[in-house]
Enzyme design. Structure first.
Site, short mmCIF file in Angstrom:
data_model
loop_
_atom_site.label_atom_id
_atom_site.label_comp_id
_atom_site.label_asym_id
_atom_site.label_seq_id
_atom_site.Cartn_x
_atom_site.Cartn_y
_atom_site.Cartn_z
N LYS A 1 0.88 -1.19 0.22
CA LYS A 1 -0.07 -0.02 -0.01
C LYS A 1 0.77 1.22 -0.15
O LYS A 1 0.53 2.26 -0.48
CB LYS A 1 -1.04 -0.20 1.16
CG LYS A 1 -2.21 -0.86 1.11
CD LYS A 1 -3.32 -0.38 2.02
CE LYS A 1 -4.77 -0.97 1.51
NZ LYS A 1 -4.88 -2.51 1.11
N LYS B 1 -3.47 -9.88 -7.38
CA LYS B 1 -4.43 -10.70 -6.70
C LYS B 1 -6.04 -10.01 -7.01
O LYS B 1 -6.17 -8.98 -7.12
CB LYS B 1 -3.93 -10.56 -5.25
CG LYS B 1 -4.90 -11.42 -4.30
CD LYS B 1 -4.44 -11.32 -2.85
CE LYS B 1 -4.86 -10.25 -2.00
NZ LYS B 1 -5.74 -10.53 -1.11
N LYS C 1 -10.84 -7.30 -2.95
CA LYS C 1 -12.21 -6.28 -2.94
C LYS C 1 -11.85 -4.74 -3.38
O LYS C 1 -12.68 -4.21 -3.58
CB LYS C 1 -12.44 -6.02 -1.21
CG LYS C 1 -12.77 -7.55 -0.72
CD LYS C 1 -13.07 -7.11 0.80
CE LYS C 1 -12.94 -8.39 1.57
NZ LYS C 1 -11.39 -8.54 2.05
N1 AQP Z 1 -7.53 -13.40 -4.42
C1 AQP Z 1 -7.39 -14.27 -3.17
N2 AQP Z 1 -7.28 -15.62 -3.38
C2 AQP Z 1 -7.24 -16.74 -2.45
N3 AQP Z 1 -7.42 -16.17 -1.23
C3 AQP Z 1 -7.80 -15.01 -0.95
N4 AQP Z 1 -8.13 -14.06 0.22
C4 AQP Z 1 -8.22 -12.92 -0.08
N5 AQP Z 1 -7.96 -12.76 -1.35
C5 AQP Z 1 -7.70 -13.77 -2.08
C6 AQP Z 1 -8.08 -14.97 1.64
O1 AQP Z 1 -9.31 -14.77 2.11
C7 AQP Z 1 -9.33 -14.59 3.46
C8 AQP Z 1 -9.92 -13.16 3.98
O2 AQP Z 1 -9.14 -12.18 3.41
P1 AQP Z 1 -9.48 -10.63 3.91
O3 AQP Z 1 -10.63 -10.25 3.13
O4 AQP Z 1 -9.56 -10.69 5.25
O5 AQP Z 1 -8.24 -9.74 3.52
P2 AQP Z 1 -7.46 -9.65 2.16
O6 AQP Z 1 -6.55 -10.94 2.01
O7 AQP Z 1 -6.64 -8.25 2.25
O8 AQP Z 1 -8.46 -9.64 1.03
P3 AQP Z 1 -8.67 -8.46 -0.09
O9 AQP Z 1 -9.91 -8.87 -0.76
O10 AQP Z 1 -7.42 -8.34 -0.87
O11 AQP Z 1 -9.06 -7.04 0.82
P4 AQP Z 1 -8.45 -5.70 0.56
O12 AQP Z 1 -8.70 -5.33 -0.74
O13 AQP Z 1 -9.26 -4.94 1.48
O14 AQP Z 1 -6.97 -5.85 0.86
C9 AQP Z 1 -7.85 -14.57 3.87
O15 AQP Z 1 -7.34 -15.89 4.39
C10 AQP Z 1 -7.06 -14.44 2.50
O16 AQP Z 1 -5.81 -14.88 2.22
#
Ligand code: AQP
Length: 330
Positions: free
Chosen positions: A111, A193, A196
């Site tokens: 970030k 990746k 969200k």
């Molecule tokens: N793209 C992905 N592929 C596989 N696993 C994923 N996870 C998230 N994105 C993927 C897994 O989902 C669980 C919850 O994740 P989270 O929502 O708490 O946080 P994150 O990994 O930061 O998800 P985002 O979507 O990328 O959120 P933002 O955009 O807000 O940073 C975890 O087990 C994660 O590994």
């Protein structure tokens, strides 16, 4: 029975990556393990949130946990802030985490590298809070997607550090990262990746996406000009990503099997099969989701989950504070 814990931070709507990388494993594990699944609403506010949107995302997250198949009679489902011990042990963990360790966490570094301004102190120290989230419940395993493995490793280091200093306080948990689907990539840019916070919305399939929209996203997924369905993540990251999605949504079908079926077919036919699998899964989830949001189930599940989680968390926090020498009355 061994214990397992995991959480999701609904900073936005849950997506296919969350389902494939995390949620489906929670569901598959609930018969074999004592499962704790929480909604990480403290982690959500490490980045700016619109209060009304956050409320909706939190409720949707609980509804989606249930719609994806988590059974509240087997798994303990709760909201992080309903168990106050998370924040308190979080601060204690923060005091036992070195800044050098936090500086190495790639999520924060990414970030920062993107040049995002006004990053919060909460975002920087979030891995320490995550360590508290985990260690309060003494789980043996923490199922996570690839991106969260580093945070579980930090949790292990801090747990070991505190065990060495104060005596045996914490079970040191193992991260569980699936071989397939641990890092689902963006459909519009398969080098990133699925997230969200996808700015364009095109690369991310949300679990509540309209089925036509989801199908269109798969059919427009970025691929390559090689024209062969084969698992080669380095040279064909888009196709490899679609293969991971198809495999994960069809009982972990092998890549060899998928390659064989589509060996003489163009990408259009292959993408249609992936879109069918995705829409099939979304349809099942969305049907159940609609029933859940129209019932009182969300409140019931969270109340029951918080009661159980509080008992375990308060005993652990007490043990930690005593060991550190922080308590007087108890
Ligand atoms: N793209 C992905 N592929 C596989 N696993 C994923 N996870 C998230 N994105 C993927 C897994 O989902 C669980 C919850 O994740 P989270 O929502 O708490 O946080 P994150 O990994 O930061 O998800 P985002 O979507 O990328 O959120 P933002 O955009 O807000 O940073 C975890 O087990 C994660 O590994």
């Amino acid at each position: 029975m061994k214990r397992m814990l995991s959480g999701i931070k609904p900073t936005g709507q849950l997506h296919l990556g969350n389902y494939i990388g995390a949620l489906r494993h929670f569901v598959a594990s609930q018969d074999e393990y004592e499962m704790f699944a929480f909604i990480a609403n403290l982690h959500c506010i490490t980045v700016p949130q619109d209060p009304q949107e956050l409320q909706k995302n939190l409720k949707d997250c609980v509804a989606l946990y249930l719609a994806c198949g988590l059974n509240p009679n087997k798994a303990t489902i709760f909201l992080q802030t309903d168990v106050k011990e998370h924040a308190q042990l979080g601060f204690i963990m923060c005091c036992h985490t070195y800044m050098g360790e936090l500086n190495r966490m790639t999520q924060f570094k990414d970030k920062q590298a993107k040049g995002e301004k006004n990053l919060s102190g909460g975002l920087y120290t979030y891995p320490s809070l995550m360590a508290a989230d985990i260690l309060l419940y003494s789980p043996d395993y923490v199922p996570v997607g690839e991106d969260q493995k580093q945070h579980v490793e930090l949790t292990r280091d801090v747990a070991e550090r505190m065990n060495n200093r104060y005596g045996q306080l914490f079970t040191v948990p193992e991260p569980l990262v699936a071989k397939v689907g641990a890092r689902i990539m963006s459909l519009s840019d398969p080098t990133k990746k699925m997230s969200k916070s996808d700015e364009t919305n095109k690369g991310c399939i949300y679990l509540l996406d309209d089925l036509k929209v989801a199908r269109k996203k798969v059919m427009s997924a970025v691929t390559d000009s090689i024209g062969k369905v084969q698992y080669d993540p380095e040279n064909q990251p888009g196709i490899a990503n679609l293969m991971q999605i198809l495999s994960s949504l069809s009982n972990n079908r092998s890549f060899a099997d998928i390659e064989e079926e589509f060996k003489d077919q163009g990408y259009g036919v292959f993408k249609k099969a992936v879109a069918d699998a995705v829409c099939n899964q979304l349809e099942q989830i969305q049907t159940r989701y609609k029933e859940i949001v129209e019932s009182n189930l969300i409140e019931e599940v969270l109340t029951q989950g918080a009661q159980k989680a509080c008992l375990i968390a308060s005993a652990k926090l007490d043990q930690v504070q005593k060991a550190i020498g922080m308590e007087i009355i108890k």
